[in-house]
Write a protein that holds these residues in place. Structure first.
Motif, PDB file in Angstrom:
ATOM      1  N   LEU A 329       0.827  -1.212   0.000  1.00  0.00           N
ATOM      2  CA  LEU A 329       0.000   0.000   0.000  1.00  0.00           C
ATOM      3  C   LEU A 329       0.858   1.258   0.000  1.00  0.00           C
ATOM      4  O   LEU A 329       0.544   2.242  -0.691  1.00  0.00           O
ATOM      5  CB  LEU A 329      -0.931  -0.022   1.205  1.00  0.00           C
ATOM      6  N   LEU A 330       1.938   1.257   0.750  1.00  0.00           N
ATOM      7  CA  LEU A 330       2.815   2.435   0.779  1.00  0.00           C
ATOM      8  C   LEU A 330       3.511   2.649  -0.563  1.00  0.00           C
ATOM      9  O   LEU A 330       3.688   3.796  -1.000  1.00  0.00           O
ATOM     10  CB  LEU A 330       3.841   2.290   1.903  1.00  0.00           C
ATOM     11  N   ARG A 331       3.904   1.563  -1.207  1.00  0.00           N
ATOM     12  CA  ARG A 331       4.518   1.706  -2.534  1.00  0.00           C
ATOM     13  C   ARG A 331       3.526   2.283  -3.539  1.00  0.00           C
ATOM     14  O   ARG A 331       3.876   3.117  -4.374  1.00  0.00           O
ATOM     15  CB  ARG A 331       5.043   0.359  -3.035  1.00  0.00           C
ATOM     16  N   GLU A 332       2.271   1.862  -3.426  1.00  0.00           N
ATOM     17  CA  GLU A 332       1.250   2.385  -4.336  1.00  0.00           C
ATOM     18  C   GLU A 332       0.999   3.864  -4.063  1.00  0.00           C
ATOM     19  O   GLU A 332       0.835   4.661  -4.999  1.00  0.00           O
ATOM     20  CB  GLU A 332      -0.038   1.583  -4.202  1.00  0.00           C
ATOM     21  N   GLU A 333       0.962   4.253  -2.796  1.00  0.00           N
ATOM     22  CA  GLU A 333       0.818   5.675  -2.483  1.00  0.00           C
ATOM     23  C   GLU A 333       1.965   6.486  -3.092  1.00  0.00           C
ATOM     24  O   GLU A 333       1.733   7.568  -3.652  1.00  0.00           O
ATOM     25  CB  GLU A 333       0.789   5.880  -0.966  1.00  0.00           C
ATOM     26  N   ALA A 334       3.177   5.980  -2.970  1.00  0.00           N
ATOM     27  CA  ALA A 334       4.333   6.696  -3.523  1.00  0.00           C
ATOM     28  C   ALA A 334       4.222   6.822  -5.038  1.00  0.00           C
ATOM     29  O   ALA A 334       4.538   7.869  -5.612  1.00  0.00           O
ATOM     30  CB  ALA A 334       5.620   5.968  -3.136  1.00  0.00           C
ATOM     31  N   ARG A 335       3.763   5.758  -5.695  1.00  0.00           N
ATOM     32  CA  ARG A 335       3.592   5.810  -7.151  1.00  0.00           C
ATOM     33  C   ARG A 335       2.578   6.877  -7.538  1.00  0.00           C
ATOM     34  O   ARG A 335       2.791   7.653  -8.482  1.00  0.00           O
ATOM     35  CB  ARG A 335       3.149   4.445  -7.677  1.00  0.00           C
ATOM     36  N   ARG A 336       1.457   6.933  -6.811  1.00  0.00           N
ATOM     37  CA  ARG A 336       0.420   7.926  -7.116  1.00  0.00           C
ATOM     38  C   ARG A 336       0.940   9.349  -6.916  1.00  0.00           C
ATOM     39  O   ARG A 336       0.640  10.240  -7.714  1.00  0.00           O
ATOM     40  CB  ARG A 336      -0.813   7.672  -6.243  1.00  0.00           C
ATOM     41  N   ARG A 337       1.687   9.549  -5.850  1.00  0.00           N
ATOM     42  CA  ARG A 337       2.242  10.885  -5.622  1.00  0.00           C
ATOM     43  C   ARG A 337       3.186  11.277  -6.749  1.00  0.00           C
ATOM     44  O   ARG A 337       3.156  12.409  -7.248  1.00  0.00           O
ATOM     45  CB  ARG A 337       2.962  10.934  -4.276  1.00  0.00           C
ATOM     46  N   ASP A 338       4.023  10.336  -7.160  1.00  0.00           N
ATOM     47  CA  ASP A 338       4.980  10.622  -8.231  1.00  0.00           C
ATOM     48  C   ASP A 338       4.267  10.956  -9.545  1.00  0.00           C
ATOM     49  O   ASP A 338       4.758  11.778 -10.332  1.00  0.00           O
ATOM     50  CB  ASP A 338       5.908   9.427  -8.453  1.00  0.00           C
ATOM     51  N   GLN A 339       3.117  10.306  -9.768  1.00  0.00           N
ATOM     52  CA  GLN A 339       2.366  10.521 -11.009  1.00  0.00           C
ATOM     53  C   GLN A 339       1.367  11.659 -10.897  1.00  0.00           C
ATOM     54  O   GLN A 339       0.688  11.981 -11.882  1.00  0.00           O
ATOM     55  CB  GLN A 339       1.632   9.226 -11.396  1.00  0.00           C
ATOM     56  N   GLY A 340       1.251  12.261  -9.724  1.00  0.00           N
ATOM     57  CA  GLY A 340       0.297  13.343  -9.528  1.00  0.00           C
ATOM     58  C   GLY A 340      -1.146  12.906  -9.646  1.00  0.00           C
ATOM     59  O   GLY A 340      -2.013  13.672 -10.077  1.00  0.00           O
ATOM     60  N   GLU A 341      -1.445  11.677  -9.224  1.00  0.00           N
ATOM     61  CA  GLU A 341      -2.790  11.130  -9.355  1.00  0.00           C
ATOM     62  C   GLU A 341      -3.682  11.559  -8.189  1.00  0.00           C
ATOM     63  O   GLU A 341      -3.192  11.819  -7.081  1.00  0.00           O
ATOM     64  CB  GLU A 341      -2.739   9.605  -9.417  1.00  0.00           C
TER      65      GLU A 341
END
Length: 392
Positions: A329-341
């Motif tokens: 879940l934390l990795r997915e949050e980081a991905r979303r932040r990086d993509q500006g989602e």
């Protein structure tokens, strides 16, 4: 992650000042007083939201905006029910509440046979006992075909329990099975449950899926227009119950749901306890596979028995690797932040805690104590903080 807490509003014995002491910053809530199928008005939502924000919390997730049984069965005045549902969605969005958790379990929600199963070191937990469920279905409900759903060993245990049980024991079993409906207006006795089950005659897995797909087709476009995240909760337990099919029990089911209406608004509530009750489900792997669709997380754990029974475990002590799951879940949050989602932060709540200490003296909703959930939240918070300091 957003640390959330489920609160039942005027029906809850746990107060907002008490919840504030747990460290949770957001509430997961629903207007449980509104009968299924009726519209949640803007004013009613605004009034409850003002109470929540006035106590220093955000109302982050609606759990649940219930799906009327007629929609699941596919009968009656569905046009009105769909219109009412969409209007409630619009009224929530107008109040800034844009994540909706719901389920599509026929007739009853989460199912347990024991609400106060004793723990080895004190306290109690929720338990699903396969033999008691068999006793209920075969001997109390007398459901046709129930024997075929249980092994001979479980049927033998069920017969012994039924022969030795008192009327009070049987009443307690019925009330435990009904307890999974905290916001519902229907509570069934044996005759009432038989009648309710009869209305599902002829509804198999394919039919329930078809009715579910129609529901998604009716509401997901509205969710898109409103900028909402709409996320299904898995079946609890993830198996057919009372002869009724369940269609949100494993990775194949989740894949079908997300594909039925392909939209970012069509998402998943990742419940580690519900999915974890099936030995075939690898919960961290399921989370990894569907990470981009997870909009909300229920973090809890279970211990499973070989016969299909299970009970609520401490949050870090059950059969699911909670550290591995939170890492996903934390990795997915980081991905979303990086993509500006949007919806980059995933709200989570500690689910189904043990009744501990003063919980044992309170009339809490089953599975929703103060001390037990606070312990769970503290443990989960510790895991999250530790993982945040490590490379993901």
């Amino acid at each position: 992650m957003i640390e959330s807490w489920r609160w039942y509003g005027p029906f809850d014995t746990i107060t907002l000042p008490e919840i504030a002491q747990t460290g949770a910053t957001a509430l997961v809530h629903a207007l449980h007083e509104v009968p299924y199928g009726e519209v949640w008005t803007k004013d009613a939502i605004a009034t409850r939201k003002a109470e929540i924000t006035g106590a220093g919390f955000d109302w982050t997730v609606t759990e649940s905006l219930p799906v009327h049984e007629a929609i699941k069965r596919g009968d009656g005045d569905l046009a009105t029910l769909f219109a009412n549902y969409r209007q409630s969605m619009a009224n929530l969005a107008a109040n800034g509440i844009t994540t909706i958790c719901y389920n599509f379990m026929p007739l009853i929600d989460w199912t347990r046979t024991d609400l106060t199963s004793p723990l080895a070191r004190g306290g109690t937990c929720l338990r699903f006992d396969q033999a008691r469920m068999a006793a209920f279905e075969i001997h109390m409900l007398a459901r046709t075909g129930a024997e075929e759903d249980y092994s001979q060993e479980v049927r033998n245990k069920a017969a012994i329990w039924f022969q030795q049980s008192s009327e009070a024991d049987r009443d307690a079993l019925l009330q435990a099975i009904m307890a999974g409906l905290p916001g519902a207006f229907d509570r069934y006795d044996i005759a009432g449950l038989r009648n309710a089950l009869e209305r599902y005659n002829g509804i198999d897995r394919a039919t329930l899926r078809a009715n579910y797909k129609r529901f998604l087709q009716e509401v997901i476009p509205a969710a898109e227009d409103l900028g909402m995240a709409f996320c299904v909760h898995p079946d609890d337990p993830p198996r057919d119950i009372l002869g009724l099919p369940r269609v949100v029990s494993n990775a194949e089911d989740i894949d079908w749901i997300l594909s039925a209406v392909d939209s970012p608004a069509n998402g998943l509530t990742l419940c580690s306890g519900s999915l974890g009750a099936n030995p075939a489900n690898d919960v961290p792997a399921i989370a990894e596979r569907f990470a981009r669709s997870i909009r909300f997380a229920h973090l809890r754990n279970v211990h499973k028995d070989p016969d299909g029974s299970f009970e609520e475990a401490a949050h870090l002590d059950g059969d699911t690797d909670m550290v591995a799951l939170i890492s996903v879940l934390l990795r997915e949050e980081a991905r979303r932040r990086d993509q500006g989602e949007p919806f980059a932060q995933i709200p989570m709540r500690p689910d189904h805690g043990h009744d501990l200490l003063s919980d044992l003296e309170r009339d809490n909703f089953p599975g929703y104590p103060l001390i037990g959930r606070m312990r769970g939240l503290a443990e989960l918070r510790g895991v999250i903080r530790a993982l945040e300091q490590m490379p993901l």
